[in-house]
Design an enzyme around this catalytic site. Sequence first.
Site, PDB file in Angstrom:
ATOM      1  NE  ARG A 199      -2.865   0.417   3.342  1.00 32.38           N
ATOM      2  CZ  ARG A 199      -2.186   0.701   4.478  1.00 32.38           C
ATOM      3  NH1 ARG A 199      -1.536   1.843   4.595  1.00 32.38           N
ATOM      4  NH2 ARG A 199      -2.172  -0.167   5.461  1.00 32.38           N
ATOM      5  CE1 TYR A 255     -17.639  10.503 -15.069  1.00 36.37           C
ATOM      6  CE2 TYR A 255     -16.372  10.650 -13.048  1.00 36.37           C
ATOM      7  CZ  TYR A 255     -17.163   9.930 -13.924  1.00 36.37           C
ATOM      8  OH  TYR A 255     -17.469   8.623 -13.642  1.00 36.37           O
ATOM      9  CG  ASP A 312     -10.000  15.739 -14.636  1.00 42.89           C
ATOM     10  OD1 ASP A 312      -9.321  15.208 -15.536  1.00 42.89           O
ATOM     11  OD2 ASP A 312     -10.955  15.174 -14.082  1.00 42.89           O
ATOM     12  CE  LYS A 314     -12.806   7.373 -18.372  1.00 39.87           C
ATOM     13  NZ  LYS A 314     -12.807   7.919 -17.086  1.00 39.87           N
TER      14      LYS A 314
HETATM   15  C1  LIG Z   1     -12.730  14.050 -16.819  1.00 37.18           C
HETATM   16  C2  LIG Z   1     -12.807  12.883 -15.889  1.00 37.18           C
HETATM   17  N1  LIG Z   1     -12.204  12.959 -14.702  1.00 37.18           N
HETATM   18  C3  LIG Z   1     -12.251  11.939 -13.812  1.00 37.18           C
HETATM   19  C4  LIG Z   1     -12.933  10.777 -14.104  1.00 37.18           C
HETATM   20  C5  LIG Z   1     -12.984   9.667 -13.085  1.00 37.18           C
HETATM   21  O1  LIG Z   1     -12.101   8.661 -13.429  1.00 37.18           O
HETATM   22  P1  LIG Z   1     -12.279   7.108 -13.031  1.00 37.18           P
HETATM   23  O2  LIG Z   1     -13.484   6.610 -13.727  1.00 37.18           O
HETATM   24  O3  LIG Z   1     -10.985   6.503 -13.464  1.00 37.18           O
HETATM   25  O4  LIG Z   1     -12.454   7.074 -11.542  1.00 37.18           O
HETATM   26  C6  LIG Z   1     -13.552  10.646 -15.332  1.00 37.18           C
HETATM   27  C7  LIG Z   1     -14.293   9.401 -15.671  1.00 37.18           C
HETATM   28  O5  LIG Z   1     -15.003   9.329 -16.646  1.00 37.18           O
HETATM   29  C8  LIG Z   1     -13.503  11.731 -16.258  1.00 37.18           C
HETATM   30  O6  LIG Z   1     -14.110  11.669 -17.458  1.00 37.18           O
END
Ligand SMILES: Cc1ncc(COP(=O)(O)O)c(C=O)c1O
Length: 385
Positions: A46, A98, A169, A194
């Site tokens: 961890r 998101y 992000d 992604k």
């Molecule tokens: C722009 C964005 N940030 C964060 C996330 C969250 O990521 P995760 O699904 O890997 O937890 C997503 C998921 O679709 C996203 O599109």
Amino acid sequence: MKFSTRAIHVGQEADTATGATIVPIYQTSTYTQSAVGEHKGFDYSRSVNPTRSALEKQLASLEDARFCSAFSSGMAATSAVLNLLSAGDHVVVGDDLYGGTYRLFSKVLIRYGISFTYVDMSDLAAVRGALEPSTKLIWVETPTNPLLGLADIAAIAALRPSGSCLAVDNTFASPYFQSPLALGADIVVHSTTKYIGGHSDAIGGAAITNDPDLAEEIKFHQNAVGGVPGPFDAWLTMRGAKTLAIRMREHERNAHKVAEFLTTRDDVAKVIYPGLASHPQHELARRQMRGFGGMVSFELRGDGARAFAFAKETSLFSLAESLGGVESLIGIPARMTHGSIPAAERERRGITDSLVRLSVGIEDVEDLIDDLRTALDVSAAPVRR
Ligand SMILES: Cc1ncc(COP(=O)(O)O)c(C=O)c1O
């Protein structure tokens, strides 16, 4: 070293124990100590794991940064950054983001005494007006999910009060097309699920910074809270990231052509792609990004039923959550990725049932356009209500 060289080499020296050219999957939870407290830098997975450490070095290098902590998901990475805050702190956040991030902020963190003000991040006066003495974090998603709006990272960085952080992000652009830290951000967050992973086979996240104090705090929370990726997921993500540059170039090339095709259709009311001159922030995209990415959103004429019928008819574009893999995906954000946002709030933001989001993959673009054309034609008549 340039981008692809870093992607393939940084953190990925031959294994010191065996000479293995590729970083091994160290599928172990613990490490044998030669005496109490005497070990080779690894005590418990961890806290630290060699496969994860290699991924962290690789991802830091892709953002031209010094520090990275890898997480079990993008949400775990987001959560770790928000763990920097305390009760009473305030966050300014974009109003198009998101759905899962919105859910974390509005349903979980608010219960811990953190407050949020949602603003249109393209409106700098609104961002300035939302700042409070207790503002400790500005959270920016750019391009946004799903409306592909842009925020001017450098301008927002210049607005942030001293003692506060700007976190970006960078999932949609990927480090290949956008470098928020170079534009003045303090922290970059990724859902590596992604584009970075790129093959829709592993969930993961990362928080990346150049600031040693922030890095130490994030690392502390990574260990204290424990949202770490397993060694195999770390390895898959690292393998995917090696080809990020060539994939992003193909994603962009295909997305541009798909966006242009959609603009020729009478049944499409509006196409949103930062690479089109019609995008309201096209100039900012040219200035801030090195490419426009692989995501295209568009509004179909007619009601939601038409959009649902269309999304069901595509065959190469899989009807699925997520984005950024080599295969093309289609989604109706209002009913899928953004379903956790209340309907009235979705409508206010323009996330209607007729809004379609495409993650354009790297298949041959002629096939992708044929697939969309056929699905549009088949779903057009009769319009199902
Ligand atoms: C722009 C964005 N940030 C964060 C996330 C969250 O990521 P995760 O699904 O890997 O937890 C997503 C998921 O679709 C996203 O599109």
